[in-house]
Design a protein around this motif. Structure first.
Motif, mmCIF file in Angstrom:
data_model
loop_
_atom_site.group_PDB
_atom_site.id
_atom_site.type_symbol
_atom_site.label_atom_id
_atom_site.label_comp_id
_atom_site.label_asym_id
_atom_site.label_seq_id
_atom_site.Cartn_x
_atom_site.Cartn_y
_atom_site.Cartn_z
ATOM 1 N N MET A 194 9.325 11.045 -31.509
ATOM 2 C CA MET A 194 9.001 9.677 -31.024
ATOM 3 C C MET A 194 8.601 9.046 -32.574
ATOM 4 S SD MET A 194 7.451 9.586 -27.705
ATOM 5 C CE MET A 194 7.887 8.018 -27.077
ATOM 6 N N SER A 195 8.780 7.709 -32.718
ATOM 7 C CA SER A 195 8.377 6.822 -33.691
ATOM 8 C C SER A 195 7.556 5.694 -33.337
ATOM 9 C CB SER A 195 9.496 6.088 -34.366
ATOM 10 O OG SER A 195 9.267 5.325 -35.448
ATOM 11 N N PHE A 196 6.277 5.668 -34.069
ATOM 12 C CA PHE A 196 5.291 4.490 -33.600
ATOM 13 C C PHE A 196 4.921 3.660 -34.775
ATOM 14 C CE2 PHE A 196 4.693 8.550 -31.340
ATOM 15 C CZ PHE A 196 4.293 8.259 -30.037
ATOM 16 N N GLU A 197 4.694 2.436 -34.528
ATOM 17 C CA GLU A 197 4.670 1.726 -35.616
ATOM 18 C C GLU A 197 3.293 0.743 -35.466
ATOM 19 O OE1 GLU A 197 7.053 -2.588 -36.577
ATOM 20 O OE2 GLU A 197 8.114 -0.759 -36.804
ATOM 21 N N SER A 198 2.670 0.466 -36.336
ATOM 22 C CA SER A 198 1.459 -0.569 -36.155
ATOM 23 C C SER A 198 1.516 -1.401 -37.591
ATOM 24 C CB SER A 198 0.275 0.201 -36.261
ATOM 25 O OG SER A 198 -0.981 -0.774 -36.199
ATOM 26 N N SER A 199 1.376 -2.987 -37.118
ATOM 27 C CA SER A 199 1.084 -3.757 -38.288
ATOM 28 C C SER A 199 -0.323 -4.362 -38.491
ATOM 29 C CB SER A 199 2.143 -5.076 -38.105
ATOM 30 O OG SER A 199 3.435 -4.582 -38.190
ATOM 31 N N ALA A 200 -0.999 -4.896 -39.550
ATOM 32 C CA ALA A 200 -1.936 -5.438 -39.766
ATOM 33 C C ALA A 200 -1.942 -6.544 -40.702
ATOM 34 C CB ALA A 200 -3.018 -4.416 -40.556
ATOM 35 N N GLY A 201 -2.700 -7.415 -40.513
ATOM 36 C CA GLY A 201 -2.656 -8.782 -41.484
ATOM 37 C C GLY A 201 -1.662 -9.761 -40.976
ATOM 38 N N GLY A 202 -1.164 -9.706 -39.702
ATOM 39 C CA GLY A 202 -0.214 -10.627 -38.975
ATOM 40 C C GLY A 202 1.073 -10.026 -39.540
ATOM 41 N N GLY A 203 1.270 -8.798 -39.984
ATOM 42 C CA GLY A 203 2.798 -8.305 -40.145
ATOM 43 C C GLY A 203 2.734 -8.164 -41.730
ATOM 44 N N MET A 204 1.668 -8.129 -42.287
ATOM 45 C CA MET A 204 1.641 -8.042 -43.834
ATOM 46 C C MET A 204 1.776 -6.570 -44.294
ATOM 47 S SD MET A 204 1.689 -11.150 -44.650
ATOM 48 C CE MET A 204 1.474 -11.429 -46.622
ATOM 49 N N VAL A 205 1.233 -5.751 -43.458
ATOM 50 C CA VAL A 205 1.190 -4.243 -43.906
ATOM 51 C C VAL A 205 1.658 -3.523 -42.410
ATOM 52 C CG1 VAL A 205 -0.035 -2.142 -44.198
ATOM 53 C CG2 VAL A 205 -0.640 -4.213 -45.532
ATOM 54 N N THR A 206 2.769 -2.712 -42.580
ATOM 55 C CA THR A 206 3.348 -2.112 -41.465
ATOM 56 C C THR A 206 3.468 -0.729 -41.822
ATOM 57 O OG1 THR A 206 4.673 -4.083 -40.699
ATOM 58 C CG2 THR A 206 5.306 -2.002 -39.816
ATOM 59 N N VAL A 207 2.845 0.332 -40.969
ATOM 60 C CA VAL A 207 2.804 1.517 -40.970
ATOM 61 C C VAL A 207 3.784 2.221 -39.845
ATOM 62 C CG1 VAL A 207 1.514 3.934 -41.210
ATOM 63 C CG2 VAL A 207 0.733 1.624 -42.196
ATOM 64 N N VAL A 208 4.439 3.162 -40.303
ATOM 65 C CA VAL A 208 5.179 3.742 -39.191
ATOM 66 C C VAL A 208 5.118 5.365 -39.342
ATOM 67 C CG1 VAL A 208 7.518 4.346 -38.537
ATOM 68 C CG2 VAL A 208 7.144 2.230 -39.382
ATOM 69 N N ALA A 209 4.937 5.926 -38.227
ATOM 70 C CA ALA A 209 4.605 7.611 -38.047
ATOM 71 C C ALA A 209 5.315 8.323 -37.215
ATOM 72 C CB ALA A 209 3.175 7.728 -38.011
ATOM 73 N N ASN A 210 5.722 9.509 -37.265
ATOM 74 C CA ASN A 210 6.322 10.254 -36.173
ATOM 75 C C ASN A 210 5.152 10.889 -35.335
ATOM 76 O OD1 ASN A 210 5.467 12.551 -37.413
ATOM 77 N ND2 ASN A 210 7.417 12.908 -38.322
ATOM 78 N N GLY A 211 5.852 11.505 -34.003
ATOM 79 C CA GLY A 211 4.767 12.027 -33.195
ATOM 80 C C GLY A 211 4.010 13.163 -33.741
ATOM 81 N N LYS A 212 4.322 13.500 -34.831
ATOM 82 C CA LYS A 212 3.475 14.798 -35.428
ATOM 83 C C LYS A 212 2.476 14.159 -36.272
ATOM 84 C CE LYS A 212 7.595 17.808 -35.967
ATOM 85 N NZ LYS A 212 8.401 18.358 -36.777
ATOM 86 N N LYS A 213 2.145 12.785 -36.121
ATOM 87 C CA LYS A 213 1.211 12.138 -37.242
ATOM 88 C C LYS A 213 1.382 12.129 -38.628
ATOM 89 C CE LYS A 213 -2.677 12.845 -34.092
ATOM 90 N NZ LYS A 213 -3.832 13.658 -33.804
ATOM 91 N N GLU A 214 2.868 12.318 -38.833
ATOM 92 C CA GLU A 214 3.317 12.259 -40.207
ATOM 93 C C GLU A 214 3.860 10.766 -40.518
ATOM 94 O OE1 GLU A 214 5.311 16.609 -40.363
ATOM 95 O OE2 GLU A 214 6.538 15.090 -39.985
ATOM 96 N N ILE A 215 3.241 9.994 -41.445
ATOM 97 C CA ILE A 215 3.407 8.768 -41.902
ATOM 98 C C ILE A 215 4.966 8.886 -42.727
ATOM 99 C CG2 ILE A 215 2.975 6.694 -43.259
ATOM 100 C CD1 ILE A 215 1.022 7.581 -41.043
ATOM 101 N N THR A 216 5.955 8.084 -41.906
ATOM 102 C CA THR A 216 7.273 8.227 -42.514
ATOM 103 C C THR A 216 7.725 7.000 -43.309
ATOM 104 O OG1 THR A 216 8.027 7.243 -40.436
ATOM 105 C CG2 THR A 216 7.865 9.689 -40.519
ATOM 106 N N ASP A 217 6.928 5.749 -43.167
ATOM 107 C CA ASP A 217 7.150 4.593 -43.877
ATOM 108 C C ASP A 217 5.981 3.679 -43.809
ATOM 109 O OD1 ASP A 217 8.903 2.885 -45.081
ATOM 110 O OD2 ASP A 217 9.422 1.669 -43.372
ATOM 111 N N VAL A 218 5.836 2.897 -44.972
ATOM 112 C CA VAL A 218 4.795 1.863 -45.110
ATOM 113 C C VAL A 218 5.671 0.560 -45.960
ATOM 114 C CG1 VAL A 218 2.720 1.408 -46.455
ATOM 115 C CG2 VAL A 218 2.889 3.704 -45.522
ATOM 116 N N GLN A 219 5.290 -0.186 -45.287
ATOM 117 C CA GLN A 219 5.951 -1.622 -45.779
ATOM 118 C C GLN A 219 4.568 -2.477 -46.093
ATOM 119 O OE1 GLN A 219 8.926 -3.112 -43.063
ATOM 120 N NE2 GLN A 219 9.799 -1.055 -43.146
#
Length: 105
Positions: free
Chosen positions: A30-55
């Motif tokens: 599975m893929s999980f996503e969270s944003s902060a600062g009104g979408g200024m920073v987005t972090v995506v991780a998989n179910g293994k708690k590995e960060i797969t993307d940072v925008q």
């Protein structure tokens, strides 16, 4: 306990173990996503708690306020990990519900 009952119980345990492994594998994919600062920073991780993307949006990159960017990254990262933990507990908890098994999931 009769031998037949023990055999049935073992089959049920093996069946439950296979379901648990399948559920865990599904969680890992599975893929999980969270944003902060009104979408200024987005972090995506998989179910293994590995960060797969940072925008990071360019607008939030301010050399005079690096601390704000760090805070946004921490907030988004901690939230995505909490999402994974919550989903893992929800999914895997169905297998341990009613059992007194400390340390399980």
């Amino acid at each position: 306990m009769k031998g037949g009952n023990m055999g049935n119980m073992m089959k049920q345990m093996q069946k439950m173990q296979k379901k648990m492994m399948a559920a865990q594998e599904e969680l890992h994919e599975m893929s999980f996503e969270s944003s902060a600062g009104g979408g200024m920073v987005t972090v995506v991780a998989n179910g293994k708690k590995e960060i797969t993307d940072v925008q990071i949006k360019e607008d939030v990159v301010d050399p005079d306020d690096v601390e704000m960017l760090q805070d946004l990254i921490l907030t988004a990262t901690n939230d995505v990990i909490k999402q994974i933990d919550d989903k893992t507990n929800e999914t895997m908890g169905q297998f341990t519900q009613g059992m007194n098994m400390p340390g399980m999931f």
